[in-house]
Motif scaffolding. Sequence first.
Motif, short mmCIF file in Angstrom:
data_model
loop_
_atom_site.label_atom_id
_atom_site.label_comp_id
_atom_site.label_asym_id
_atom_site.label_seq_id
_atom_site.Cartn_x
_atom_site.Cartn_y
_atom_site.Cartn_z
N VAL A 1 0.84 -1.20 0.00
CA VAL A 1 0.00 0.00 0.00
C VAL A 1 0.88 1.25 0.00
O VAL A 1 1.83 1.35 0.78
N THR A 2 0.55 2.18 -0.88
CA THR A 2 1.19 3.49 -0.85
C THR A 2 0.24 4.46 -0.17
O THR A 2 -0.93 4.58 -0.57
N THR A 3 0.73 5.12 0.87
CA THR A 3 -0.06 6.10 1.61
C THR A 3 0.58 7.46 1.42
O THR A 3 1.75 7.66 1.73
N THR A 4 -0.21 8.39 0.90
CA THR A 4 0.24 9.76 0.69
C THR A 4 -0.43 10.64 1.73
O THR A 4 -1.65 10.61 1.87
N THR A 5 0.39 11.40 2.46
CA THR A 5 -0.12 12.32 3.48
C THR A 5 -0.05 13.72 2.91
O THR A 5 1.01 14.15 2.43
N LEU A 6 -1.18 14.42 2.96
CA LEU A 6 -1.28 15.77 2.39
C LEU A 6 -1.72 16.75 3.46
O LEU A 6 -2.43 16.38 4.40
N ASN A 7 -1.32 18.01 3.28
CA ASN A 7 -1.79 19.06 4.19
C ASN A 7 -3.03 19.73 3.60
O ASN A 7 -3.53 19.32 2.55
N GLN A 8 -3.50 20.77 4.27
CA GLN A 8 -4.73 21.46 3.88
C GLN A 8 -4.62 22.16 2.52
O GLN A 8 -5.63 22.50 1.91
N LYS A 9 -3.40 22.35 2.02
CA LYS A 9 -3.18 22.96 0.70
C LYS A 9 -3.00 21.90 -0.38
O LYS A 9 -2.61 22.21 -1.50
N ASP A 10 -3.26 20.64 -0.02
CA ASP A 10 -3.04 19.49 -0.90
C ASP A 10 -1.58 19.33 -1.29
O ASP A 10 -1.26 18.77 -2.34
N GLU A 11 -0.67 19.81 -0.44
CA GLU A 11 0.76 19.61 -0.63
C GLU A 11 1.14 18.30 0.05
O GLU A 11 0.71 18.02 1.17
N VAL A 12 1.95 17.52 -0.62
CA VAL A 12 2.38 16.22 -0.08
C VAL A 12 3.45 16.45 0.98
O VAL A 12 4.46 17.11 0.73
N VAL A 13 3.23 15.91 2.19
CA VAL A 13 4.22 16.00 3.26
C VAL A 13 4.89 14.65 3.53
O VAL A 13 5.95 14.62 4.16
N GLN A 14 4.29 13.57 3.05
CA GLN A 14 4.90 12.25 3.22
C GLN A 14 4.32 11.28 2.19
O GLN A 14 3.13 11.36 1.88
N VAL A 15 5.18 10.40 1.69
CA VAL A 15 4.74 9.28 0.86
C VAL A 15 5.41 8.03 1.41
O VAL A 15 6.64 8.02 1.58
N MET A 16 4.62 7.02 1.71
CA MET A 16 5.15 5.79 2.29
C MET A 16 4.55 4.59 1.55
O MET A 16 3.34 4.53 1.33
N THR A 17 5.42 3.66 1.20
CA THR A 17 4.96 2.40 0.63
C THR A 17 5.34 1.30 1.61
O THR A 17 6.51 1.17 1.98
N ALA A 18 4.33 0.57 2.06
CA ALA A 18 4.53 -0.44 3.09
C ALA A 18 3.80 -1.72 2.74
O ALA A 18 2.88 -1.72 1.90
N ASN A 19 4.21 -2.80 3.38
CA ASN A 19 3.57 -4.11 3.20
C ASN A 19 2.84 -4.46 4.48
O ASN A 19 3.41 -4.40 5.58
N LEU A 20 1.56 -4.80 4.33
CA LEU A 20 0.71 -5.11 5.46
C LEU A 20 0.26 -6.56 5.41
O LEU A 20 -0.12 -7.08 4.35
N LEU A 21 0.27 -7.22 6.54
CA LEU A 21 -0.25 -8.59 6.66
C LEU A 21 -1.76 -8.49 6.81
O LEU A 21 -2.27 -7.72 7.64
N ALA A 22 -2.48 -9.26 6.01
CA ALA A 22 -3.94 -9.20 6.03
C ALA A 22 -4.52 -10.62 6.13
O ALA A 22 -4.14 -11.48 5.33
N PRO A 23 -5.43 -10.84 7.07
CA PRO A 23 -6.03 -12.16 7.16
C PRO A 23 -7.03 -12.39 6.03
O PRO A 23 -7.73 -11.47 5.61
N ALA A 24 -7.08 -13.61 5.54
CA ALA A 24 -8.07 -13.98 4.53
C ALA A 24 -9.43 -14.13 5.23
O ALA A 24 -9.50 -14.32 6.45
N ARG A 25 -10.47 -14.04 4.44
CA ARG A 25 -11.82 -14.20 4.98
C ARG A 25 -11.95 -15.62 5.56
O ARG A 25 -11.59 -16.58 4.92
N PRO A 26 -12.47 -15.72 6.80
CA PRO A 26 -12.64 -17.05 7.40
C PRO A 26 -13.57 -17.91 6.57
O PRO A 26 -14.53 -17.41 5.97
N ALA A 27 -13.29 -19.19 6.54
CA ALA A 27 -14.11 -20.12 5.73
C ALA A 27 -15.52 -20.23 6.29
O ALA A 27 -15.81 -20.08 7.42
#
Length: 147
Positions: free
Chosen positions: A121-147
């Motif tokens: 997931v890439t998460t872009t953090t913006l301020n009130q002027k729509d200026e980018v203050v951070q961009v982070m690409t991270a990997n998240l562990l996600a559980p599959a839907r239970p059977a």
Amino acid sequence: MRYFDDFAAGDRFTGGPLEVTSAEIMAYAERFDPQPFHLDPEAARETLFKGLAASGWHTAGLTMRMIVGSTAGLAGGYIGMGVDSINWPRPTRPGDVLRIEMEVIEARRSVKRPDQGVLKVTTTTLNQKDEVVQVMTANLLAPARPA
């Protein structure tokens, strides 16, 4: 709540807003990043930042808070497996009102654990002027839907 199976590359989510105060910037800096441009508005004027600026790590923490409260609603919580990249193209300042935009770049099921998947997931953090203050690409562990 969403499970791994509910995500696909290209999915987008949002979070925030979150207002940043001088007091919060200085309190974080006092404890974790005690540099003049984070601690003292007067001294900060004489630095590269030309004024008080939040630590990049503070911005990352604020981003995490907005990820947890985002519209993504990941079941089981946001369990990070690592950050591929993090950039701070401009400082977060007192009075900024931050928000995030998240985009799923990749969704791959675990070969070893088919009851889990990894979301890049890439998460872009913006301020009130729509200026980018951070961009982070991270990997998240996600559980599959239970059977």
